[in-house]
Design a protein around this motif. Structure first.
Motif, mmCIF file in Angstrom:
data_model
loop_
_atom_site.group_PDB
_atom_site.id
_atom_site.type_symbol
_atom_site.label_atom_id
_atom_site.label_comp_id
_atom_site.label_asym_id
_atom_site.label_seq_id
_atom_site.Cartn_x
_atom_site.Cartn_y
_atom_site.Cartn_z
ATOM 1 N N ARG A 129 11.953 -13.394 -3.952
ATOM 2 C CA ARG A 129 11.792 -12.820 -2.620
ATOM 3 C C ARG A 129 12.193 -11.350 -2.601
ATOM 4 O O ARG A 129 11.503 -10.501 -2.026
ATOM 5 C CB ARG A 129 12.647 -13.607 -1.622
ATOM 6 C CG ARG A 129 12.536 -13.108 -0.172
ATOM 7 C CD ARG A 129 13.539 -13.821 0.726
ATOM 8 N NE ARG A 129 14.898 -13.353 0.457
ATOM 9 C CZ ARG A 129 15.994 -13.976 0.909
ATOM 10 N NH1 ARG A 129 15.895 -15.083 1.617
ATOM 11 N NH2 ARG A 129 17.193 -13.493 0.630
ATOM 12 N N PHE A 130 13.302 -11.046 -3.255
ATOM 13 C CA PHE A 130 13.782 -9.665 -3.279
ATOM 14 C C PHE A 130 12.757 -8.748 -3.950
ATOM 15 O O PHE A 130 12.455 -7.659 -3.458
ATOM 16 C CB PHE A 130 15.118 -9.625 -4.043
ATOM 17 C CG PHE A 130 15.756 -8.269 -4.067
ATOM 18 C CD1 PHE A 130 15.547 -7.399 -5.128
ATOM 19 C CD2 PHE A 130 16.581 -7.841 -3.025
ATOM 20 C CE1 PHE A 130 16.129 -6.151 -5.164
ATOM 21 C CE2 PHE A 130 17.171 -6.597 -3.046
ATOM 22 C CZ PHE A 130 16.939 -5.760 -4.127
ATOM 23 N N LEU A 131 12.183 -9.204 -5.077
ATOM 24 C CA LEU A 131 11.180 -8.390 -5.766
ATOM 25 C C LEU A 131 9.918 -8.239 -4.936
ATOM 26 O O LEU A 131 9.290 -7.181 -4.928
ATOM 27 C CB LEU A 131 10.842 -9.024 -7.116
ATOM 28 C CG LEU A 131 11.990 -9.049 -8.144
ATOM 29 C CD1 LEU A 131 11.569 -9.778 -9.406
ATOM 30 C CD2 LEU A 131 12.461 -7.637 -8.469
ATOM 31 N N LYS A 132 9.523 -9.325 -4.206
ATOM 32 C CA LYS A 132 8.342 -9.235 -3.341
ATOM 33 C C LYS A 132 8.544 -8.180 -2.264
ATOM 34 O O LYS A 132 7.649 -7.380 -1.969
ATOM 35 C CB LYS A 132 8.056 -10.595 -2.681
ATOM 36 C CG LYS A 132 7.593 -11.681 -3.637
ATOM 37 C CD LYS A 132 7.508 -13.015 -2.907
ATOM 38 C CE LYS A 132 7.348 -14.165 -3.882
ATOM 39 N NZ LYS A 132 7.412 -15.463 -3.199
ATOM 40 N N GLN A 133 9.726 -8.195 -1.630
ATOM 41 C CA GLN A 133 9.986 -7.213 -0.574
ATOM 42 C C GLN A 133 9.905 -5.793 -1.116
ATOM 43 O O GLN A 133 9.352 -4.891 -0.469
ATOM 44 C CB GLN A 133 11.364 -7.474 0.037
ATOM 45 C CG GLN A 133 11.446 -8.777 0.844
ATOM 46 C CD GLN A 133 12.858 -9.104 1.280
ATOM 47 O OE1 GLN A 133 13.819 -8.556 0.775
ATOM 48 N NE2 GLN A 133 12.980 -10.021 2.223
ATOM 49 N N SER A 134 10.432 -5.584 -2.340
ATOM 50 C CA SER A 134 10.357 -4.254 -2.939
ATOM 51 C C SER A 134 8.915 -3.865 -3.208
ATOM 52 O O SER A 134 8.500 -2.737 -2.967
ATOM 53 C CB SER A 134 11.164 -4.240 -4.247
ATOM 54 O OG SER A 134 12.524 -4.518 -3.997
ATOM 55 N N ALA A 135 8.121 -4.846 -3.709
ATOM 56 C CA ALA A 135 6.706 -4.564 -3.992
ATOM 57 C C ALA A 135 5.942 -4.233 -2.728
ATOM 58 O O ALA A 135 5.129 -3.311 -2.686
ATOM 59 C CB ALA A 135 6.072 -5.763 -4.700
ATOM 60 N N LEU A 136 6.216 -4.994 -1.660
ATOM 61 C CA LEU A 136 5.511 -4.758 -0.394
ATOM 62 C C LEU A 136 5.839 -3.381 0.174
ATOM 63 O O LEU A 136 4.989 -2.705 0.755
ATOM 64 C CB LEU A 136 5.875 -5.850 0.616
ATOM 65 C CG LEU A 136 5.280 -7.229 0.313
ATOM 66 C CD1 LEU A 136 5.853 -8.275 1.238
ATOM 67 C CD2 LEU A 136 3.769 -7.199 0.423
ATOM 68 N N GLN A 137 7.081 -2.979 0.031
ATOM 69 C CA GLN A 137 7.462 -1.650 0.514
ATOM 70 C C GLN A 137 6.668 -0.569 -0.217
ATOM 71 O O GLN A 137 6.186 0.389 0.379
ATOM 72 C CB GLN A 137 8.959 -1.433 0.286
ATOM 73 C CG GLN A 137 9.461 -0.091 0.819
ATOM 74 C CD GLN A 137 10.957 0.073 0.606
ATOM 75 O OE1 GLN A 137 11.625 -0.828 0.130
ATOM 76 N NE2 GLN A 137 11.473 1.219 0.946
ATOM 77 N N GLN A 138 6.462 -0.748 -1.558
ATOM 78 C CA GLN A 138 5.675 0.212 -2.314
ATOM 79 C C GLN A 138 4.223 0.223 -1.886
ATOM 80 O O GLN A 138 3.582 1.270 -1.817
ATOM 81 C CB GLN A 138 5.757 -0.125 -3.820
ATOM 82 C CG GLN A 138 7.139 0.082 -4.416
ATOM 83 C CD GLN A 138 7.537 1.541 -4.378
ATOM 84 O OE1 GLN A 138 6.705 2.418 -4.515
ATOM 85 N NE2 GLN A 138 8.814 1.817 -4.163
ATOM 86 N N VAL A 139 3.684 -0.981 -1.592
ATOM 87 C CA VAL A 139 2.287 -1.053 -1.137
ATOM 88 C C VAL A 139 2.110 -0.307 0.172
ATOM 89 O O VAL A 139 1.137 0.417 0.386
ATOM 90 C CB VAL A 139 1.851 -2.532 -0.990
ATOM 91 C CG1 VAL A 139 0.503 -2.635 -0.279
ATOM 92 C CG2 VAL A 139 1.757 -3.180 -2.362
ATOM 93 N N ASN A 140 3.087 -0.481 1.101
ATOM 94 C CA ASN A 140 2.989 0.215 2.402
ATOM 95 C C ASN A 140 3.053 1.730 2.213
ATOM 96 O O ASN A 140 2.344 2.488 2.876
ATOM 97 C CB ASN A 140 4.112 -0.258 3.328
ATOM 98 C CG ASN A 140 3.920 -1.695 3.787
ATOM 99 O OD1 ASN A 140 2.785 -2.168 3.848
ATOM 100 N ND2 ASN A 140 4.983 -2.394 4.087
ATOM 101 N N GLU A 141 3.922 2.180 1.284
ATOM 102 C CA GLU A 141 3.987 3.610 1.010
ATOM 103 C C GLU A 141 2.665 4.107 0.433
ATOM 104 O O GLU A 141 2.187 5.193 0.763
ATOM 105 C CB GLU A 141 5.122 3.894 0.023
ATOM 106 C CG GLU A 141 6.507 3.675 0.597
ATOM 107 C CD GLU A 141 7.586 3.900 -0.429
ATOM 108 O OE1 GLU A 141 8.762 3.808 -0.098
ATOM 109 O OE2 GLU A 141 7.258 4.171 -1.588
ATOM 110 N N HIS A 142 2.090 3.267 -0.441
ATOM 111 C CA HIS A 142 0.790 3.634 -1.003
ATOM 112 C C HIS A 142 -0.272 3.796 0.082
ATOM 113 O O HIS A 142 -1.067 4.728 0.064
ATOM 114 C CB HIS A 142 0.376 2.560 -1.999
ATOM 115 C CG HIS A 142 -1.096 2.479 -2.219
ATOM 116 N ND1 HIS A 142 -1.791 3.437 -2.918
ATOM 117 C CD2 HIS A 142 -1.998 1.565 -1.800
ATOM 118 C CE1 HIS A 142 -3.054 3.106 -2.913
ATOM 119 N NE2 HIS A 142 -3.218 1.981 -2.263
ATOM 120 N N ALA A 143 -0.284 2.881 1.074
ATOM 121 C CA ALA A 143 -1.266 2.975 2.163
ATOM 122 C C ALA A 143 -1.107 4.277 2.933
ATOM 123 O O ALA A 143 -2.085 4.915 3.323
ATOM 124 C CB ALA A 143 -1.122 1.774 3.094
#
Length: 855
Positions: A129-143
């Protein structure tokens, strides 16, 4: 009167708790001796049952230096509860130190006198879960970076239009200059006969010339602004490429870490693509598989439902949602799997389905765990009174409903936390405790359990619970276990586990992948993943188009280098090798040749992926076609060179005529004409200097400027420049500190241009009457020249950009004409001599510019 069922003995209780899927352990004493640990806890520790009876420090020596042993002592001594979320812990698993993240609780169990008798230790591994949240934050920054890129593209189009208009204005000015030349020639022929008319005409031409100068300045300023914007766009685009690459990698890592299968189904040809996890479950050998072959792996009892669910999602009126549970039986897999599938169909403008994409989750372990939990519930329900206190301390949410009125007979703290209620609810009806439940299916399901006597369990069931007057959408795994008394179902035991975060994380990953795919298509970006061992590649269609390949053509890693022009192959291989060795991102630009013989420019960014031993196994990258950008840059340089060269011819003639008229005006004693012509001549000198600067930039970037080195005295050259400026710039006091001969091997004219430019800038940007200090000296193995002024100084944020092409400081107190070319040319000349150029400056205390050359 019903008889009380027999109590379970302690060993039976321990055996029951050993089967709970939540990691649980019991510790005794201040040193936290392990009295009990179920399989889930031993799995987290990476230990076997030999640790039972040991202190926590002896069982897990890697915890020494971490805060957990001190926490256990504090809980034991003070009889309190300590919990934490997303807490990092380093454990030694199979001889390797690894970092995990846990939600944990250390709860002191007290006797009737308030003395601690043991510590109940529960833990949940939330690393995924912790890694998913970090990944999602990067995806949002990418958008967000993609949004910035789109805005920059729009702004660049506007600037290109402005540039075209500026070019038209310059052509018009050139025509006017030719007309002015003809007029001046006519005036020269009639000079002796029309002295009075000559003076008036010269005045008029001077005004026209000044207006032309202003128009040229405005046009060149617009050109400079356009180039600045283009530079900023290239910098932003590079940043976007890097962020996009990182986001793509981390999104893929998050999916792998979550153990999810991903797929894309093409309804046009009935085939689908899948990631490694899904291919393993279904026994898929290649990247693609026909749907009918995949259905053969699905249990026969579920195939009709799966076909119906796919057909339903492909109907536009259904909204495109795809969700179903089914069993797969793969002959290569020793056990059947229960799969939970969710997806979304994408439609074109005509409402026709073009792609069904989604994720699959293996829920076999959850179902098996629930069956074990059902057995535990039956045993607990048989001795409810004896274990009421134990239920209160259970690591899962538990409550009991009594009768068809669904009276809340008891509920432990975890259930009260879910409901956002207190223990005062006991004895009240369920719909009274949670009125929002009335419109949801749970009461109807509970009545069905009471009537049928059959247990009911739900996976990821949606529920709306009101907290602080705000409805919250949450998801739960739950079991309704009927309790029989005297041959009649009288109560229901409910066990609940909240899975809201897992469900939302899976949804967000699916949405993030969809957004990422859309962003890649919108940005015309090609993506690739290369297996370094086999040389095989996976890539999107845009990647294929960038290399000029047809839809049915395939190629491998070596083919990509074969497409490069020969001069780029070794440098790009070197960049890739350095990136793999340093765990960094490589970026490069190179030319490729398409199969049709045309040449295209490519911008590439990439990063390696590594195995557990740190060996690079894959290379992932993002590419874009920058052929048009390169062509625009070349056209701009060609245009600047052409315009600058064409302007020199009329300016040379015009300068000659003005000087001739000035000489005759001096002889005739015409002071008005002399003054006007002198000002016109000064303006012509400024324009000639600007045009020469543009020509030098054009020659520099096209490789036509050459360095012709010779041995000469650098100190003597600086002395000559200082002497010239003492005559032409007598408004300032120049001081040259000469310390003797300084021999260098360089291009004397080019170095003289650098010295002249630095002194000229010092004169322009410092107050009249101030001192300009010039030095030339030897330092170790180099010769250094410095020019210091007493001007207003330069801001820190401007220092690093001052030597860039077309960059100008915008907040100068003096209005100085220029295009930001002089210092750029100086820096390029010094660089081609393997020297250095830099400055030191402090606001309000002046600036010092330096350059050095090797001796």
């Amino acid at each position: 009167m019903p008889t009380t069922p027999p109590f379970l003995d302690p060993q039976q209780i321990i055996d029951i708790f050993s089967q709970i899927s939540t990691a649980t352990a019991l510790h005794i004493g201040e040193e936290a001796h392990i009295q009990f640990a179920n399989d889930a806890m031993l799995s987290i520790w990476g230990k076997d049952r030999s640790v039972i009876g040991k202190s926590l420090e002896d069982a897990l020596p890697e915890l020494k230096g971490q805060p957990f042993i001190e926490m256990f002592a504090k809980v034991w001594i003070e009889g309190l509860t300590i919990s934490g979320s997303d807490t990092p812990a380093e454990l030694n698993i199979n001889g390797e130190d690894q970092l995990f993240y846990f939600d944990f609780e250390y709860r002191a169990i007290l006797d009737e006198n308030g003395k601690t008798i043991c510590i109940l230790h529960t833990a949940t591994d939330v690393t995924d879960r912790f890694l998913k949240q970090s990944a999602l934050q990067q995806v949002n920054e990418h958008a967000e970076f993609l949004r910035i890129e789109q805005a920059l593209n729009e702004e660049l189009n506007t600037k290109n239009e402005d540039l075209s208009a500026a070019l038209e204005e310059i052509r018009a000015i050139n025509d006017e200059l030719h007309a002015t030349k003809e007029n001046l020639q006519l005036l020269n022929d009639k000079l002796d006969a029309r002295v009075k008319e000559r003076t008036e005409t010269i005045s008029f031409l001077n005004q026209e010339l000044e207006a032309s100068n202003e128009e040229i300045r405005a046009s060149n300023e617009e050109l400079m602004a356009s180039n600045e914007e283009m530079l900023k766009f290239n910098q932003q685009l590079t940043m976007v490429y890097e962020k996009l690459k990182i986001s793509q990698e981390e999104a893929a890592l998050a999916i792998d870490a979550a153990g999810l299968g991903t797929f894309d189904f093409n309804p046009l040809n009935g085939s689908f693509s899948a990631n490694d996890k899904l291919r393993k479950w279904f026994g898929i050998e290649g990247d693609w598989l026909e749907l009918e072959k995949a259905l053969q792996v699905i249990a026969e009892k579920d195939r009709v439902r799966v076909r119906a669910a796919i057909s339903h999602s492909l109907d536009f009126s259904s909204g495109g949602d795809y969700e179903i549970d089914y069993q797969i039986i793969n002959p290569k897999d020793p056990r059947p799997r229960i799969i939970k599938a969710k997806g979304k169909t994408h439609f074109d403008a005509d409402k026709k389905p073009i792609r069904l994409s989604g994720v699959l989750q293996d829920v076999t372990e959850q179902v098996t765990g629930q069956e074990k939990t059902e057995l535990l519930i039956k045993n607990l329900a048989a001795s409810e009174q004896k274990f009421r206190r134990l239920i209160q301390q259970a690591p899962v949410a538990i409550n009991v409903f009594r009768g068809h009125e669904l009276i809340v007979e008891s509920a432990n703290e975890r259930m009260l936390e879910i409901w956002n209620r207190t223990a005062e609810i006991e004895g009240k009806r369920f719909d009274e405790v949670l009125p929002e439940i009335a419109d949801q299916p749970f009461i109807k399901i509970l009545h069905g359990v009471l009537d049928s006597g059959l247990p009911y369990h739900g996976l990821e069931s949606r529920a709306v619970i009101i907290k602080d007057n705000i409805p919250q959408e949450r998801y739960f795994n739950f079991i309704y276990q009927p309790i029989e008394e005297a041959g009649k179902i009288s109560s229901i035991l409910q066990v609940v586990t909240e899975v809201t975060e897992q469900v939302n994380a899976r949804k967000e990953i699916s949405e993030a992948n969809t957004r990422l795919s859309i962003a890649m298509d919108a940005g015309s970006l090609g993506s690739t993943e290369v297996d370094l061992a086999s040389g095989t590649m996976k890539y999107n269609e845009q990647f294929r188009r960038i290399f000029g390949k047809k839809p049915d053509e395939d190629f491998v890693y070596s083919d990509m280098f074969e497409a490069m022009l020969p001069q780029y192959r070794d440098p790009i291989r070197e960049l890739v090798s350095i990136a793999k060795e340093n765990h960094s991102i490589y970026k490069g630009e190179y030319e490729i040749m398409w199969p049709d013989g045309s040449v295209h420019w490519i911008s590439a960014h990439g990063r390696a992926r590594y195995d557990d031993q740190g060996k690079p196994v894959k290379m992932v990258g993002v590419l874009s076609d920058i052929t048009e950008l390169k062509a625009d840059e070349q056209r701009k340089n060609d245009f600047i060179g052409m315009v600058s060269h064409e302007l020199k011819t009329p300016l040379t003639s015009l300068t000659g005529y003005v000087q001739l008229l000035y000489s005759k005006a001096q002889k005739n004693g015409d002071s008005f004409a002399s003054t006007a012509l002198d000002k016109a001549n000064n303006q012509l000198k400024k324009m000639t200097g600007m045009i020469n600067s543009f020509l030098n930039v054009s020659r520099l970037e096209s490789g036509k400027i050459h360095i012709e080195k010779q041995n000469f005295d650098l100190s003597g050259l600086v002395s000559e420049m200082e002497a010239e400026f003492k005559v032409t710039a007598n408004s300032h006091h120049l001081v040259f500190e000469q310390i003797g001969e300084v021999l260098v091997n360089a291009d004397r004219d080019k170095i003289g241009h650098v010295v002249t430019n630095l002194i000229s800038n010092a004169v322009k940007y410092s107050p009249v009457g101030t001192t300009i200090n010039i030095t030339c000296k030897k330092e170790d193995s180099k010769a250094t020249v410095s020019v210091s002024d007493q001007g207003s100084g330069i801001k820190k944020e401007d220092k690093d950009k001052l030597f860039e092409r077309y960059y100008r400081v915008t907040d100068q107190s003096l209005t100085i004409a220029g295009f930001g070319i002089g210092l750029y040319l100086c820096a390029e000349i010094i660089s081609r001599h393997n020297g250095e150029i830099w400055l030191e400056s402090e606001l309000g205390r002046g600036s010092t510019f330096y350059f050095s050359l090797p001796l």
